[in-house]
Design a protein around this motif. Structure first.
Motif, PDB file in Angstrom:
ATOM      1  N   GLU A  78      84.167  80.573  32.586  1.00  0.00           N
ATOM      2  CA  GLU A  78      83.374  80.667  33.814  1.00  0.00           C
ATOM      3  C   GLU A  78      84.014  81.651  34.791  1.00  0.00           C
ATOM      4  O   GLU A  78      83.318  82.423  35.453  1.00  0.00           O
ATOM      5  CB  GLU A  78      83.229  79.279  34.464  1.00  0.00           C
ATOM      6  CG  GLU A  78      82.251  78.379  33.738  1.00  0.00           C
ATOM      7  CD  GLU A  78      80.978  79.136  33.326  1.00  0.00           C
ATOM      8  OE1 GLU A  78      80.305  79.692  34.215  1.00  0.00           O
ATOM      9  OE2 GLU A  78      80.689  79.212  32.120  1.00  0.00           O
ATOM     10  N   ARG A  81      83.234  85.162  33.682  1.00  0.00           N
ATOM     11  CA  ARG A  81      81.845  85.544  33.996  1.00  0.00           C
ATOM     12  C   ARG A  81      81.700  85.861  35.482  1.00  0.00           C
ATOM     13  O   ARG A  81      81.010  86.807  35.856  1.00  0.00           O
ATOM     14  CB  ARG A  81      80.886  84.419  33.604  1.00  0.00           C
ATOM     15  CG  ARG A  81      80.732  84.267  32.104  1.00  0.00           C
ATOM     16  CD  ARG A  81      79.450  83.514  31.739  1.00  0.00           C
ATOM     17  NE  ARG A  81      79.342  83.372  30.297  1.00  0.00           N
ATOM     18  CZ  ARG A  81      79.729  82.302  29.617  1.00  0.00           C
ATOM     19  NH1 ARG A  81      80.239  81.264  30.262  1.00  0.00           N
ATOM     20  NH2 ARG A  81      79.611  82.268  28.307  1.00  0.00           N
ATOM     21  N   ALA A  82      82.362  85.076  36.329  1.00  0.00           N
ATOM     22  CA  ALA A  82      82.300  85.344  37.773  1.00  0.00           C
ATOM     23  C   ALA A  82      82.987  86.675  38.096  1.00  0.00           C
ATOM     24  O   ALA A  82      82.506  87.448  38.932  1.00  0.00           O
ATOM     25  CB  ALA A  82      82.959  84.201  38.548  1.00  0.00           C
ATOM     26  N   ALA A  85      80.740  89.457  37.126  1.00  0.00           N
ATOM     27  CA  ALA A  85      79.658  89.598  38.113  1.00  0.00           C
ATOM     28  C   ALA A  85      80.163  90.339  39.351  1.00  0.00           C
ATOM     29  O   ALA A  85      79.449  91.162  39.933  1.00  0.00           O
ATOM     30  CB  ALA A  85      79.107  88.222  38.492  1.00  0.00           C
ATOM     31  N   GLY A  88      79.914  93.874  38.725  1.00  0.00           N
ATOM     32  CA  GLY A  88      78.597  94.385  38.347  1.00  0.00           C
ATOM     33  C   GLY A  88      78.450  94.577  36.851  1.00  0.00           C
ATOM     34  O   GLY A  88      77.548  95.273  36.389  1.00  0.00           O
ATOM     35  N   GLY A  90      77.692  93.434  32.943  1.00  0.00           N
ATOM     36  CA  GLY A  90      76.634  92.596  32.384  1.00  0.00           C
ATOM     37  C   GLY A  90      77.188  91.525  31.477  1.00  0.00           C
ATOM     38  O   GLY A  90      77.788  90.556  31.929  1.00  0.00           O
ATOM     39  N   GLU A  91      77.071  91.741  30.191  1.00  0.00           N
ATOM     40  CA  GLU A  91      77.405  90.717  29.210  1.00  0.00           C
ATOM     41  C   GLU A  91      78.922  90.549  29.061  1.00  0.00           C
ATOM     42  O   GLU A  91      79.674  91.520  29.126  1.00  0.00           O
ATOM     43  CB  GLU A  91      76.815  91.129  27.858  1.00  0.00           C
ATOM     44  CG  GLU A  91      76.816  90.021  26.837  1.00  0.00           C
ATOM     45  CD  GLU A  91      76.305  90.491  25.476  1.00  0.00           C
ATOM     46  OE1 GLU A  91      76.237  89.644  24.581  1.00  0.00           O
ATOM     47  OE2 GLU A  91      75.993  91.672  25.314  1.00  0.00           O
TER      48      GLU A  91
END
Ligand SMILES: [Zn+2]
Length: 250
Positions: A78, A81-82, A85, A88, A90-91
């Motif tokens: 997690e 992923r943050a 993000a 900017g 993506g996957e």
């Protein structure tokens, strides 16, 4: 005295053309953010599709001997992923090898080759596997997998059973470079890099020295990241940059 060691001829190139697609390959959650978070944020802001590949599960990333390792693995996903993000990106692809036990054999190479063929990056970024006196085996193996995964991905006779078209990136940038010969300017993107790093809340104590007094220590941490970027920028007369070994002949 810095941690930077310029290449023998002292020549340092600045800024690749903005790639259409980029793939960053790190051993652990947070390695990509330390290594190239600023460059990824800059490219993503200019429209580059950024994919992150994290090779291990990060399950040794705690100083607490009683840590719940399954919980730590989920938490670190997690956090990554943050962090992605915040840049900017993506996957984020996770290969979930056991932290500290990454190997760079044929099976692992096949996995990285598959991700390269699927993501089809113009530029790949990864650990420098030839960094001298490096202790952590995962970083060395992750670097080798980036290099050897590209060699496999570009050649149709490697892993044809994947049923994927071969893919040859045009550039490879290695962070933690043993010999720096390229920098990416990151003015305007240091804040995104720091935000991505701070998304790794579970690593504040062990990796980032943020422990007893978070607000003060966050500032010290940010200043450390800024100073490293200033040191790299100084190699090419830039305010802030990230340093790399650049390999074009892929
Ligand atoms: Zn690492």
């Amino acid at each position: 005295m810095t941690y930077l060691d310029p290449a023998g001829d002292g020549r340092v190139t600045v800024d690749l053309p903005i790639p259409g697609r980029a793939l960053a390959i790190g051993a652990h959650p947070d390695d990509i953010d330390f290594g190239c978070g600023g460059a990824l944020a800059k490219w993503a802001a200019a429209g580059c599709a950024v994919t992150e590949l994290v090779l291990t599960d990060g399950s040794k990333g705690s100083w607490d001997p009683n840590a719940d390792r399954a919980g730590l693995i989920a938490l670190r996903r997690e956090e990554q992923r943050a962090a992605a993000a915040a840049l900017g990106a993506g996957e984020v692809v996770f290969l979930d090898h056991v932290d500290g036990e990454l190997a760079s054999g044929l099976a692992e190479r096949e996995e990285v080759c598959r991700v390269v063929r699927e993501a089809r990056p113009d530029v790949v970024l990864g650990h420098d596997p030839w960094k001298r006196y490096r202790l952590h085996p995962d970083h060395r193996h992750a670097g080798l997998l980036a290099v050897e995964g590209i060699v496999a991905a570009r050649d149709p006779h490697f892993f044809p059973e994947q049923g994927l078209a071969p893919h040859r990136p045009s550039g490879l940038l290695l962070w933690e470079a043993d010999e720096v010969d390229h920098v990416e300017a990151i003015d305007g993107f240091l804040a995104a890099k720091v935000a991505a790093l701070l998304a790794h809340r579970s690593q504040w104590e062990s990796t980032m020295g943020i422990d007893r007094d978070p607000s003060a220590e966050e500032q010290i941490f940010e200043e450390r990241i800024r100073q490293r970027a200033a040191d790299a920028g100084a190699l090419a007369g830039l305010p802030l940059a990230e340093p790399f070994k650049r390999i074009d002949r892929l």
